[in-house]
Design a protein around this motif. Structure first.
Motif, PDB file in Angstrom:
ATOM      1  N   GLU A   1      83.621  23.883 -70.091  1.00  0.00           N
ATOM      2  CA  GLU A   1      83.139  24.205 -68.390  1.00  0.00           C
ATOM      3  C   GLU A   1      83.634  25.624 -67.946  1.00  0.00           C
ATOM      4  OE1 GLU A   1      81.195  22.292 -66.506  1.00  0.00           O
ATOM      5  OE2 GLU A   1      81.280  20.228 -67.588  1.00  0.00           O
ATOM      6  N   ASP A   2      84.864  25.811 -68.416  1.00  0.00           N
ATOM      7  CA  ASP A   2      85.381  27.023 -68.151  1.00  0.00           C
ATOM      8  C   ASP A   2      84.727  28.183 -68.605  1.00  0.00           C
ATOM      9  OD1 ASP A   2      87.931  28.360 -66.686  1.00  0.00           O
ATOM     10  OD2 ASP A   2      87.864  29.240 -68.878  1.00  0.00           O
ATOM     11  N   VAL A   3      84.229  28.005 -69.800  1.00  0.00           N
ATOM     12  CA  VAL A   3      83.369  29.043 -70.637  1.00  0.00           C
ATOM     13  C   VAL A   3      82.225  29.392 -69.744  1.00  0.00           C
ATOM     14  CG1 VAL A   3      82.488  29.968 -72.634  1.00  0.00           C
ATOM     15  CG2 VAL A   3      84.578  28.564 -72.768  1.00  0.00           C
TER      16      VAL A   3
ATOM     17  N   ARG B   1      74.072  29.636 -57.884  1.00  0.00           N
ATOM     18  CA  ARG B   1      74.858  29.211 -59.015  1.00  0.00           C
ATOM     19  C   ARG B   1      73.760  28.432 -59.956  1.00  0.00           C
ATOM     20  NH1 ARG B   1      79.900  26.561 -59.938  1.00  0.00           N
ATOM     21  NH2 ARG B   1      80.317  28.108 -61.688  1.00  0.00           N
TER      22      ARG B   1
ATOM     23  N   PHE C   1      81.771  29.021 -66.551  1.00  0.00           N
ATOM     24  CA  PHE C   1      81.857  29.128 -65.205  1.00  0.00           C
ATOM     25  C   PHE C   1      80.994  30.743 -64.724  1.00  0.00           C
ATOM     26  CE2 PHE C   1      84.569  31.714 -61.951  1.00  0.00           C
ATOM     27  CZ  PHE C   1      84.185  30.801 -60.930  1.00  0.00           C
TER      28      PHE C   1
ATOM     29  N   ARG D   1      92.202  21.177 -61.544  1.00  0.00           N
ATOM     30  CA  ARG D   1      92.442  21.725 -62.715  1.00  0.00           C
ATOM     31  C   ARG D   1      94.066  22.108 -62.673  1.00  0.00           C
ATOM     32  NH1 ARG D   1      95.279  24.622 -65.006  1.00  0.00           N
ATOM     33  NH2 ARG D   1      95.169  26.808 -65.578  1.00  0.00           N
TER      34      ARG D   1
ATOM     35  N   LEU E   1      85.571  17.254 -63.469  1.00  0.00           N
ATOM     36  CA  LEU E   1      84.585  18.314 -62.977  1.00  0.00           C
ATOM     37  C   LEU E   1      83.422  17.521 -62.992  1.00  0.00           C
ATOM     38  CD1 LEU E   1      85.406  21.028 -63.387  1.00  0.00           C
ATOM     39  CD2 LEU E   1      83.683  21.370 -65.011  1.00  0.00           C
TER      40      LEU E   1
ATOM     41  N   LEU F   1      75.947  24.408 -66.304  1.00  0.00           N
ATOM     42  CA  LEU F   1      75.821  24.230 -67.592  1.00  0.00           C
ATOM     43  C   LEU F   1      75.143  22.872 -67.959  1.00  0.00           C
ATOM     44  CD1 LEU F   1      76.777  24.505 -70.563  1.00  0.00           C
ATOM     45  CD2 LEU F   1      78.991  23.550 -69.839  1.00  0.00           C
TER      46      LEU F   1
ATOM     47  N   ARG G   1      84.959  37.643 -63.112  1.00  0.00           N
ATOM     48  CA  ARG G   1      83.647  36.453 -63.758  1.00  0.00           C
ATOM     49  C   ARG G   1      82.569  36.119 -62.922  1.00  0.00           C
ATOM     50  NH1 ARG G   1      87.539  32.170 -66.156  1.00  0.00           N
ATOM     51  NH2 ARG G   1      85.708  31.073 -66.842  1.00  0.00           N
TER      52      ARG G   1
ATOM     53  N   SER H   1      87.670  21.133 -57.689  1.00  0.00           N
ATOM     54  CA  SER H   1      87.804  21.275 -58.986  1.00  0.00           C
ATOM     55  C   SER H   1      89.145  21.944 -59.296  1.00  0.00           C
ATOM     56  CB  SER H   1      86.567  21.509 -59.625  1.00  0.00           C
ATOM     57  OG  SER H   1      86.503  22.731 -59.589  1.00  0.00           O
TER      58      SER H   1
ATOM     59  N   ALA I   1      88.493  25.827 -64.889  1.00  0.00           N
ATOM     60  CA  ALA I   1      87.978  24.288 -64.962  1.00  0.00           C
ATOM     61  C   ALA I   1      88.779  23.452 -65.845  1.00  0.00           C
ATOM     62  CB  ALA I   1      86.684  24.397 -65.716  1.00  0.00           C
TER      63      ALA I   1
END
Lengths: 282, 289, 268
Positions: A104-106, C234, A108, C166, C134, C237, C226, C162, A99
């Motif tokens: 935002e990357d954390v 999904r 993911f 990046r 994002l 956040l 991941r 995205s 990201a």
């Protein structure tokens, strides 16, 4: 303590490889205890990185089995549980950050795991605090230093709440400051949170910081003990094309001259103290 | 002696008049001599990469000048182009710049740009392969099929084939394992000695620089706070540690020992020197008894 | 230098424009663009320009930054303006340069065309400067969500977008590095005819592609590790929630479209 990863009779050949001489790993048997800090040291092509990629099912052993917390990596239904039990941080920080904003990357991985939003927030903040990058949570990753980027990559893995983190040559592309940052982070995660750390590296000074050191050459484990004990085997390491830390080398060379030194001294302070005692007693 | 490269009051500022403005080099003065092996050390962002890109004219000084053999490299367009061949620059992770179908063609790129004849190019390619310790059998292979260490050597050969008077390498050993580091450093030294070439190596590793270079220059925030032989620089071990650079392990042991009151040399930096210094101290001690 | 391009860049901040919901900003931008193409009269243009400046002022980003963002397209803007200026007839000649007559209508059209392009660009810059890539893709993901029912892989599409965003800065840095490295080997990108120049790009493009593929490969493994996989549910956040200001903005944007449309209907 119970093992978190068990490696039983594992051999590995790349699936598209027809030449049987190209076996990357030969009958490896190891057991990684939960909460330990293990370094795997070897030169390029020793098979250390391939071994790491077996720990969370990126590669599946050609022979033998890898058991992660009781689950066999060959069993596909456990794949995602295995992946969030054993987190992986790779060599190039640029190629694992997804990201364009740190937090935002954390987020993911937890997003992929379908974790409810308020808990993702909790995990992200916690992970960033654990690696000391909380203040950078809104930054763009490409503007961070190498060490900082790699700490973000570590946080991104921590957000899965893994019990074990594999650092697969994660310090190889970093400058000394970045390497120190990552090593301090790894030690902190191990000591403060009891997280199992497996450090894959070719830097002996990093390997010296672990509780247990496994040395590999040509797909084989040639030594497995505390770093002090491993590094005192100066001759074995030399044969494997590996050097020992300069402190050990000096003490070893003095020993060869008949001066009574003990080789299980890794820190510069202890080495200086030992030499001082020898001088005083002369 | 006239320096081969003279750096005069060099200042370089990036992105002038923008919010990202940053002075990378601040009034640097440095002379580099023919046949010298110079080590440049400093943290990331200290200005060392900016400096080396000035030496072959890739970057233009914001103010100050670079003289090569007494001539300002920006004084004429011909000199500007020629300087690239006189001062060969190998970037960090140079293996990522390989592009040709074969190793041979890739190494030929530089010499071809110089306008050399085919025979001359051919002999230079073979010589450069020798310098970097690669067998000629690899010449027809695709560079993308080689191992990481071999790719690095091919990329370095691509610059060596231009046979520059000054060879600059930015972190040539980064990411290599200890055995490859040793052999690559030896290869660089061979080029240095057999061509009487000036070699400039940029590194993060104090150990490496101390072992290989005749003289070292320490960079910090666009300035040169320390320079001299390894011995002269390592005397300032506390300052170096404060700068986040540290000193070689052995130096740190011996400066510690010295502080404890042992009669040893606090600025040794190799195991051999350390052994000598310790044995001398031991012998003196025994005599005194 | 490549890094001076600010088009599509994001400037972090906490202004009211930054804090707006990305969906609201996307809808508002969309309405604004429709309004630009509907507008005919200088009164409509006046309203649109005024609104644009209000938006820019509220963003607390310096106007000079916007001007810089326009730089790469100045030539295109001037070119369209000149074309309109020279090749539109009607409304009486106001000036003659050699064989070319400049008509009043041409001048008017050139000015309007220039304003239109400028408004279009500035409004897009306002959107991208104040909204992180994002958030933009997030917003799109939400807005396009209904399409998922029609089996359109909306999520894959926004993920690709995205990741592309990046990697743009990373690849720009890499390109600069490769250019320097090949220059150090005497590569010449600035002389010769078109064919020679095109050929000179090979030493840049090949390493760039090779590296892009390597990155893609490593990134795919890292994403696997991941837990990114097909058919997952999904979560996010940040859950996007409209505030009153967002609702007001969307309503006002719709009103703007209606207003400009009505003005046009009455010939204004």
């Amino acid at each position: 303590m119970s093992p978190i990863i068990q490696i039983k009779d594992v051999s590995f050949v790349y699936p598209d490889e027809t030449d049987p001489d190209k076996t990357v790993l030969q009958n490896i048997n190891l057991s990684i205890e939960e909460g330990s800090f293990v370094a795997i040291l070897g030169h390029n092509g020793s098979g250390k990185s391939t071994l790491a990629k077996l720990f969370n099912g990126i590669h599946i052993p050609s022979k033998g089995s890898i058991i992660v917390d009781g689950m066999d990596t060959r069993d596909e239904k456990h794949l995602f549980t295995i992946r969030n039990t054993v987190g992986m941080v790779f060599q190039n920080p640029d190629n694992q950050i997804v990201a364009s904003v740190v937090e935002e990357d954390v987020a993911f991985a937890p997003e992929n795991m379908g974790i409810p939003s308020p808990e993702i927030r909790e995990r992200v903040d916690e992970a960033l605090r654990m690696v000391g990058m909380y203040d950078f949570r809104l930054h763009a990753p490409h503007l961070l230093s190498g060490g900082q980027k790699q700490r973000v990559a570590v946080a991104s893995v921590i957000a899965m709440r893994p019990r074990c983190i594999v650092l697969d040559e994660s310090t190889a592309m970093l400058d000394p400051v970045g390497r120190k940052e990552i090593m301090e982070t790894a030690i902190h995660l191990n000591k403060a949170y009891g997280m199992t750390i497996i450090l894959i590296t070719h830097h002996m000074d990093e390997a010296a910081l672990a509780d247990r050191l496994i040395v590999m050459t040509e797909g084989d484990v040639i030594s497995d003990d505390t770093p002090q004990a491993v590094f005192s085997q100066v001759e074995t390491l030399k044969k494997a094309g590996l050097t020992v830390p300069d402190t050990v080398k000096l003490l070893y060379e003095l020993q060869e001259l008949g001066i009574n030194t003990s080789l299980d001294t890794l820190s510069t302070d202890d080495c200086a103290k030992q030499l001082f005692t020898i001088l005083r007693n002369a | 002696m006239e320096p081969i490269i003279r750096i005069n009051n060099l200042t370089h500022t990036y992105s002038i008049n923008t919010p990202f403005e940053r002075t990378a080099l601040d009034a640097i003065n440095l002379d580099i001599y023919q046949g010298e092996y110079l080590g440049i050390i400093g943290q990331t962002g200290s200005g060392k990469s900016t400096l080396i890109q000035h030496l072959n004219g890739l970057l233009k000084p914001t103010s100050g000048s670079i003289l090569f053999d007494g001539q300002d490299i920006w004084s004429s367009p011909a000199l500007q182009r020629n300087i690239r061949f006189q001062v060969g620059l190998v970037f960090q992770f140079p293996e990522y710049q390989l592009f040709e179908e074969t190793v041979y063609k890739d190494i030929a790129f530089g010499p071809r740009n110089m306008g050399l004849t085919d025979e001359e190019i051919d002999s230079r390619i073979r010589r450069s392969m020798q310098f970097v310790g690669l067998s000629e059998e690899l010449l027809d292979r695709s560079p993308f099929d080689l191992s990481g260490g071999q790719k690095r050597r091919v990329a370095i050969a691509g610059v060596i084939a231009m046979e520059p008077k000054v060879l600059i390498l930015d972190e040539p050993t980064a990411g290599l394992d200890p055995a490859s580091v040793e052999s690559l450093l030896e290869n660089i030294n061979t080029y240095h000695e057999s061509n009487d070439a000036t070699v400039i190596v940029v590194s993060h590793s104090m150990e490496e620089i101390a072992r290989t270079a005749d003289r070292m220059v320490v960079f910090r925030e666009g300035k040169i706070p320390l320079s001299g032989t390894a011995q002269e620089v390592f005397i300032h071990s506390e300052m170096l540690t404060k700068m986040g650079l540290g000193v070689p392990q052995i130096t740190s042991v011996f400066s510690h020992l010295y502080k404890m009151g042992a009669p040893v040399d606090p600025a040794v930096y190799t195991v051999a020197q350390a052994k000598d210094s310790f044995l001398t101290a031991l012998a003196n001690q025994r005599e005194a008894e | 230098m490549l890094r001076n391009i600010t088009l599509g860049q994001y400037f972090p901040g906490t202004s009211i424009v930054h804090r707006l919901d990305p969906r609201a900003k996307l809808i508002a931008s969309f309405c604004y663009i429709i309004a630009i193409f509907t507008a005919k009269h200088y009164i409509s243009y006046g309203i649109l320009i005024a609104l644009l400046f209000v938006g820019i002022a509220l963003s607390s980003i310096r106007f000079s930054v916007f001007v810089k963002g326009l730089k790469p397209v100045v030539i295109i803007i001037c070119f369209t303006a000149i074309m309109n200026l020279f090749f539109t007839k009607g409304g009486g000649i106001i000036y003659t340069i050699g064989a070319i007559n400049i008509y009043y209508d041409g001048l008017l059209r050139a000015i309007f065309m220039m304003l239109r392009v400028l408004m279009l660009l500035l409004s897009t810059l306002l959107l991208t400067y104040t909204t992180s890539p994002l958030m933009l893709t997030d917003g799109l993901d939400y807005i396009l969500a209904p399409l998922k029912k029609l089996k359109v892989p909306v999520h894959d599409f926004t993920m690709i977008m995205s990741i592309a965003l990046r990697f743009i800065p990373t690849l720009i840095q890499e390109t600069e590095k490769i250019i320097s490295a090949q220059k150090a080997r005497g590569a010449d990108f600035d002389s010769g005819n078109l064919l020679r120049r095109a050929k000179a790009l090979v030493p840049i493009l090949i390493p760039l592609f090779v590296s892009a593929f390597r990155r893609a490969d490593e990134l795919a493994v890292a994403m696997d590790c991941r837990c990114y996989h097909e058919g997952m549910q999904r979560t996010r956040l940040r859950v996007l929630k409209y505030t009153n200001i967002d609702i007001a903005l969307i309503s006002l944007s719709l009103c703007l479209c209606v207003l400009i449309g009505t003005l046009r209907y009455f010939g204004l």
